[in-house]
Scaffold this motif. Structure first.
Motif, PDB file in Angstrom:
ATOM      1  N   GLN A  30     -11.817   3.485  -8.649  1.00  0.00           N
ATOM      2  CA  GLN A  30     -11.642   4.523  -9.668  1.00  0.00           C
ATOM      3  C   GLN A  30     -11.069   3.967 -10.964  1.00  0.00           C
ATOM      4  OE1 GLN A  30     -12.933   7.667  -8.541  1.00  0.00           O
ATOM      5  NE2 GLN A  30     -13.466   6.197  -6.935  1.00  0.00           N
TER       6      GLN A  30
ATOM      7  N   LYS B 101     -14.673   5.814 -13.564  1.00  0.00           N
ATOM      8  CA  LYS B 101     -15.053   7.014 -12.817  1.00  0.00           C
ATOM      9  C   LYS B 101     -16.547   6.985 -12.470  1.00  0.00           C
ATOM     10  CE  LYS B 101     -11.825   9.856 -11.636  1.00  0.00           C
ATOM     11  NZ  LYS B 101     -11.697  10.247 -10.206  1.00  0.00           N
TER      12      LYS B 101
ATOM     13  N   LYS C  10      -6.797  13.390  -8.615  1.00  0.00           N
ATOM     14  CA  LYS C  10      -6.323  13.324  -9.993  1.00  0.00           C
ATOM     15  C   LYS C  10      -5.593  11.994 -10.203  1.00  0.00           C
ATOM     16  CE  LYS C  10      -5.837  18.346 -10.327  1.00  0.00           C
ATOM     17  NZ  LYS C  10      -4.915  19.490 -10.529  1.00  0.00           N
ATOM     18  N   ASN C  11      -5.312  11.676 -11.459  1.00  0.00           N
ATOM     19  CA  ASN C  11      -4.724  10.372 -11.789  1.00  0.00           C
ATOM     20  C   ASN C  11      -3.421  10.109 -11.041  1.00  0.00           C
ATOM     21  OD1 ASN C  11      -6.786   9.698 -13.519  1.00  0.00           O
ATOM     22  ND2 ASN C  11      -5.763  10.494 -15.344  1.00  0.00           N
ATOM     23  N   GLY C  12      -2.572  11.116 -10.926  1.00  0.00           N
ATOM     24  CA  GLY C  12      -1.306  10.949 -10.230  1.00  0.00           C
ATOM     25  C   GLY C  12      -1.495  10.649  -8.753  1.00  0.00           C
ATOM     26  N   GLN C  13      -2.475  11.290  -8.146  1.00  0.00           N
ATOM     27  CA  GLN C  13      -2.765  11.063  -6.727  1.00  0.00           C
ATOM     28  C   GLN C  13      -3.357   9.676  -6.499  1.00  0.00           C
ATOM     29  OE1 GLN C  13      -5.263  14.623  -6.543  1.00  0.00           O
ATOM     30  NE2 GLN C  13      -3.885  15.500  -5.007  1.00  0.00           N
ATOM     31  N   ILE C  14      -4.223   9.245  -7.416  1.00  0.00           N
ATOM     32  CA  ILE C  14      -4.817   7.911  -7.310  1.00  0.00           C
ATOM     33  C   ILE C  14      -3.737   6.849  -7.453  1.00  0.00           C
ATOM     34  CG2 ILE C  14      -6.353   6.257  -8.466  1.00  0.00           C
ATOM     35  CD1 ILE C  14      -8.171   8.616  -9.146  1.00  0.00           C
ATOM     36  N   ARG C  15      -2.772   7.100  -8.354  1.00  0.00           N
ATOM     37  CA  ARG C  15      -1.699   6.136  -8.579  1.00  0.00           C
ATOM     38  C   ARG C  15      -0.899   5.882  -7.299  1.00  0.00           C
ATOM     39  NH1 ARG C  15       0.451   8.691 -12.659  1.00  0.00           N
ATOM     40  NH2 ARG C  15      -1.183   8.014 -14.083  1.00  0.00           N
TER      41      ARG C  15
ATOM     42  N   ARG D 146      -2.720   3.433  -5.073  1.00  0.00           N
ATOM     43  CA  ARG D 146      -2.833   2.066  -5.557  1.00  0.00           C
ATOM     44  C   ARG D 146      -2.067   1.088  -4.652  1.00  0.00           C
ATOM     45  NH1 ARG D 146      -6.917   2.758  -8.248  1.00  0.00           N
ATOM     46  NH2 ARG D 146      -6.909   3.599 -10.360  1.00  0.00           N
TER      47      ARG D 146
END
Length: 327
Positions: free
Chosen positions: A71, A74, A91-96, A99
């Motif tokens: 990701q 996208k 969402k970005n926070g969840q992907i972070r 990591r």
């Protein structure tokens, strides 16, 4: 007597119908546009604890695919499941947060390291941010990590420019390992290194795989590298996977004409010579994909069917998949 069945391997990563297209504007005011189909309908899975090698010519879409899986870019369409979690919907926070479990080792180690801080500071910040160990233990943890990848503790206070290319790649590997990931995507991780250094880094990655129980998705254009590290191999051509099988099957019983042509060009020592398959023409542009089989414009065995119908990517024999009408 009842025979015990071998349990199915656990899938850590599943990629289904993945697509990544780029729009290119045309003209002075950008009124027209064309579409680059960099990754076009790719599907595969990676079992926990294995190394899946992705191999293909430059520009085939393998690096874009790796970044789309993580990701970092996208995807246009498709599904990426990591341990059952759909990454494309996060969402970005969840992907972070994820990591920590999925890391990447890039081709250019110097370009991916911060030149303004010491490597010890950089690694310690990562460890503290992800709460890998207590802050009081983070320095000793980083020093131990440096030794794990073949560097000295005293390198903690050095900057990136003070290291050789091989040492910088070891630092990049240490950065990926710092958060104790489950899956590491290696994108041409040794292609910028000298051959002797390549061997050292590959052996290090193999050792770390055992020590840390890692899973690798290993992207490279070099068949010798892929053969050394992989358990299974996927071959890409013009944005698609055209063949996938175990390492032994890929190198001993290639089915797709593209793979057969590539392998026929590899010199063999103390073995019978292969029949050389010469490919004509250039790789078509991902902007203007040929009708039918994407490889038919260069294939010496192409027939009329190949120009008209897209071959299905299907299982030709147990565990061996190929996209060819006549494989």
């Amino acid at each position: 007597m009842i025979k015990s069945e071998t349990p199915e391997p656990e899938k850590i990563l599943e990629v289904k119908d993945l697509k990544k297209f780029f729009d290119i504007k045309q003209g002075f005011v950008g009124l027209g546009h064309q579409t680059v189909r960099a990754v076009d309908d790719v599907s595969f899975f990676v079992n926990k604890g294995e190394t899946l090698g992705i191999v293909g010519e430059s520009g085939c879409g393998k690096s874009t695919m790796g970044r789309s899986i993580l990701q970092l870019q996208k995807p246009t369409d498709g599904s990426v499941l990591f341990e059952g979690i759909e990454l494309t919907k996060l969402k970005n926070g969840q992907i972070r947060k994820l990591r920590k479990d999925i890391q990447m080792v890039f081709q250019d180690p110097f370009g991916s390291l911060n030149p303004r801080i010491t490597i010890g500071t950089m690694l310690r910040e990562i460890v503290n941010t992800h709460h890998v160990v207590n802050k009081t233990e983070s320095k000793s943890y980083v020093e131990e990590l440096l030794e794990q990848v073949g560097l000295k503790k005293s390198y903690y206070d050095r900057y990136a420019h003070e290291f050789s290319g091989g040492q910088r790649q070891r630092i990049s590997i240490a950065r990926a390992l710092a958060v104790r990931p489950k899956l590491i995507v290696c994108d041409e991780a040794v292609s910028a290194l000298d051959v002797s250094v390549q061997a050292q880094i590959l052996n290090l990655l193999q050792k770390l795989k055992k020590d840390y129980e890692l899973t690798y998705l290993f992207i490279s254009h070099d068949f010798s590298v892929i053969k050394h590290v992989s358990d299974r191999v996927a071959v890409m051509y013009l944005g698609q996977i055209v063949e996938l099988a175990s390492k032994e099957e890929i190198f001993e019983h290639p089915l797709h004409p593209y793979l057969r042509a590539l392998l026929s060009a590899i010199p063999l020592v103390n073995q019978p010579k292969r029949e050389r398959i010469i490919l004509s023409g250039e790789v078509p542009s991902p902007i203007n994909i040929p009708e039918g089989c994407r490889f038919h414009t260069r294939c010496p065995f192409a027939k009329d069917l190949c120009k008209q119908k897209v071959p299905a990517f299907e299982q030709k024999k147990d565990g061996h998949w190929a996209a060819c009408h006549f494989a």
